[in-house]
Design a protein around this motif. Structure first.
Motif, PDB file in Angstrom:
ATOM      1  N   LYS A 189       4.163   8.460  10.408  1.00  0.00           N
ATOM      2  CA  LYS A 189       3.582   7.825  11.309  1.00  0.00           C
ATOM      3  C   LYS A 189       2.117   8.008  11.108  1.00  0.00           C
ATOM      4  N   ASP A 233      -9.449  -3.315   5.054  1.00  0.00           N
ATOM      5  CA  ASP A 233     -10.185  -3.805   6.414  1.00  0.00           C
ATOM      6  C   ASP A 233     -11.501  -3.906   5.945  1.00  0.00           C
ATOM      7  N   ASP A 272      -3.816   7.363  14.555  1.00  0.00           N
ATOM      8  CA  ASP A 272      -4.886   6.519  14.872  1.00  0.00           C
ATOM      9  C   ASP A 272      -5.731   5.680  14.221  1.00  0.00           C
ATOM     10  N   HIS A 273      -5.329   5.440  12.939  1.00  0.00           N
ATOM     11  CA  HIS A 273      -6.100   4.626  11.921  1.00  0.00           C
ATOM     12  C   HIS A 273      -5.090   4.047  11.167  1.00  0.00           C
ATOM     13  N   ARG A 274      -5.502   2.828  10.434  1.00  0.00           N
ATOM     14  CA  ARG A 274      -4.686   2.152   9.461  1.00  0.00           C
ATOM     15  C   ARG A 274      -4.778   2.848   8.240  1.00  0.00           C
ATOM     16  N   ASP A 301       2.311  -4.841   3.377  1.00  0.00           N
ATOM     17  CA  ASP A 301       3.101  -4.190   4.710  1.00  0.00           C
ATOM     18  C   ASP A 301       4.081  -3.106   4.358  1.00  0.00           C
ATOM     19  N   TYR A 333      -0.222   1.398   6.833  1.00  0.00           N
ATOM     20  CA  TYR A 333       0.254   1.466   8.104  1.00  0.00           C
ATOM     21  C   TYR A 333      -0.583   1.913   9.184  1.00  0.00           C
ATOM     22  N   GLY A 334      -0.211   1.700  10.520  1.00  0.00           N
ATOM     23  CA  GLY A 334      -1.287   2.069  11.369  1.00  0.00           C
ATOM     24  C   GLY A 334      -0.799   2.259  12.757  1.00  0.00           C
ATOM     25  N   PRO A 335      -1.487   2.606  13.877  1.00  0.00           N
ATOM     26  CA  PRO A 335      -1.060   2.856  14.846  1.00  0.00           C
ATOM     27  C   PRO A 335      -0.220   1.832  15.778  1.00  0.00           C
ATOM     28  N   ASP A 336      -0.507   0.542  15.320  1.00  0.00           N
ATOM     29  CA  ASP A 336       0.296  -0.666  15.934  1.00  0.00           C
ATOM     30  C   ASP A 336       1.270  -1.116  14.844  1.00  0.00           C
ATOM     31  N   THR A 337       1.678  -0.322  13.793  1.00  0.00           N
ATOM     32  CA  THR A 337       2.759  -0.738  13.338  1.00  0.00           C
ATOM     33  C   THR A 337       3.804   0.261  13.292  1.00  0.00           C
TER      34      THR A 337
END
Length: 384
Positions: free
Chosen positions: A175, A100, A178-180, A361, A365-369
């Protein structure tokens, strides 16, 4: 259950410790099912013993490890015996990657590269033991931001090992809270299907390997770091285990044997990754099989992972002691070069540095995945 385990990981360790299940007198947790006994320790969520019967009904412990459970954390050689490495398994080229728009630098513990997330990776930590039954054990880990250099954000991990009739299975889940961040996990057992008892050899060069979907590989440079190339495996070449099964030592006289797993070190044999190219109709088929004509023991490896790393123990230097149940006339009591083989299902090595592979993908991984999830299963049988 998994959600509850992740919630538990947010609690202070002191809250968990008082209710933690206790190991047996040998310091290990023992699981049993018909035809199989497996033992585990909390350090690196590792399997330490795996006992099945050979073709003559003799019990053989076919996993490398130590009798002394307390030796795992202090082992100066630290071969990741039976471990669950993480949070990003295997190599990161040049100990750096970009995510990112930010450049991260990881620990250079493998030449100029990073191996298994550095010297504070998950295979060098003592995990929490959350649940134990007669046939399963669940380990959890709370991996704080940057606890392994260059690995951002909090990650909560869960590993459940289980046994059933003639089978050992592992469920891996992690999991990013809080961060990718990069996440890629596997199991790291080392195998000698003869349990070093073959009177003619203590090596695994006589073991037969099949990689039926492995017609491509991850290209490596002289230092065993990924190049970005995805070479095809020519039929009949040193790395051909796809066209038909062959013994690990079948190509020992091939000029490519020395340097095949890294020319800079002169690494001979295998420390390479094969890509699993299969159709949906083949998803229930094993991605690898290993057998020994001497013991008759065979396993078939099933996994949803898209690659298989095979390492034929080139760097074993005769200093790792065998367990008391292992060994025979051909051994001096220590693991020799080519005395074992690790077969590790995992996604494409160093995929975080190769967006052109389109594996991000499966590795970021991140909090939104959703979480990283994978399953690995070894099914044991005997051959005539």
């Amino acid at each position: 259950m998994i959600k509850a385990l992740f919630t538990a990981l947010l609690l202070p360790l002191s809250v968990l410790a008082k209710d933690a299940p206790e190991p047996g007198p040998d310091g290990k947790y023992t699981l049993t099912a018909p035809g199989i006994t497996a033992k585990f320790v909390a350090y690196s969520a590792a399997i330490t013993n795996l006992i099945v019967k050979d073709r003559n009904g003799v019990d053989r412990d076919i996993i490398l490890g130590y009798d002394n459970a307390s030796f795992y954390p202090v082992d100066p050689n630290h071969p990741d015996y039976g471990a669950v490495p993480g949070r990003y398994v295997n190599r990161i080229a040049n100990h750096t990657y970009e995510l990112d728009g930010t450049r991260y630098f990881t620990e250079a513990n493998d030449g100029n590269g990073t191996l298994h997330s550095g010297l504070n990776g998950w295979s060098r930590r003592t995990w929490n033991v959350s649940e134990v039954t007669e046939t399963s054990i669940t380990f959890t880990i709370r991996d704080e931001n940057n606890s392994s250099a260059g690995m951002p954000g909090l990650v909560l991990g869960t590993v459940t090992h289980s046994v059933s009739a003639n089978s050992w299975s592992t469920k891996l889940k992690a999991k990013a809270v809080d961060h990718r961040t990069p996440i890629m996990l596997t199991t790291h057992p080392y195998w000698n299907l003869d349990a070093f008892a073959n009177p003619d050899t203590d090596l695994v060069l006589n073991h037969t390997l099949s990689l039926p979907f492995g017609a491509r590989m991850i290209g490596i440079d002289p230092n065993t770091q990924s190049t970005g190339d995805l070479p095809k495996v020519a039929k009949g070449s040193i790395n051909d285990f796809w066209s038909k099964p062959k013994q690990l030592g079948a190509s020992i006289n091939d000029p490519a044997w020395v340097g095949n797993c890294g020319t800079a070190s002169g690494c001979s044999g295998y420390n390479n990754q094969w890509i699993v190219d299969r159709e949906a109709a083949d998803e229930d088929k094993p991605i690898a099989s290993l057998s020994s004509d001497w013991s008759g023991i065979k396993w078939d490896l099933h996994s949803d992972q898209a690659g298989v790393v095979v390492y034929s123990c080139y760097w074993m230097g005769g200093v790792n002691e065998l367990k008391a149940s292992q060994g025979g006339k051909a051994t001096n009591g220590f693991v020799q070069r080519n005395g074992c083989v690790a077969v590790e299902p995992q996604d494409w090595v160093d995929g975080i540095n190769h967006p052109e592979w389109k594996r991000l993908d499966k590795q970021i991984y991140g909090p939104d995945t959703g979480p990283f999830e994978s399953s690995i299963s070894y099914k044991f049988s005997t051959i005539k």
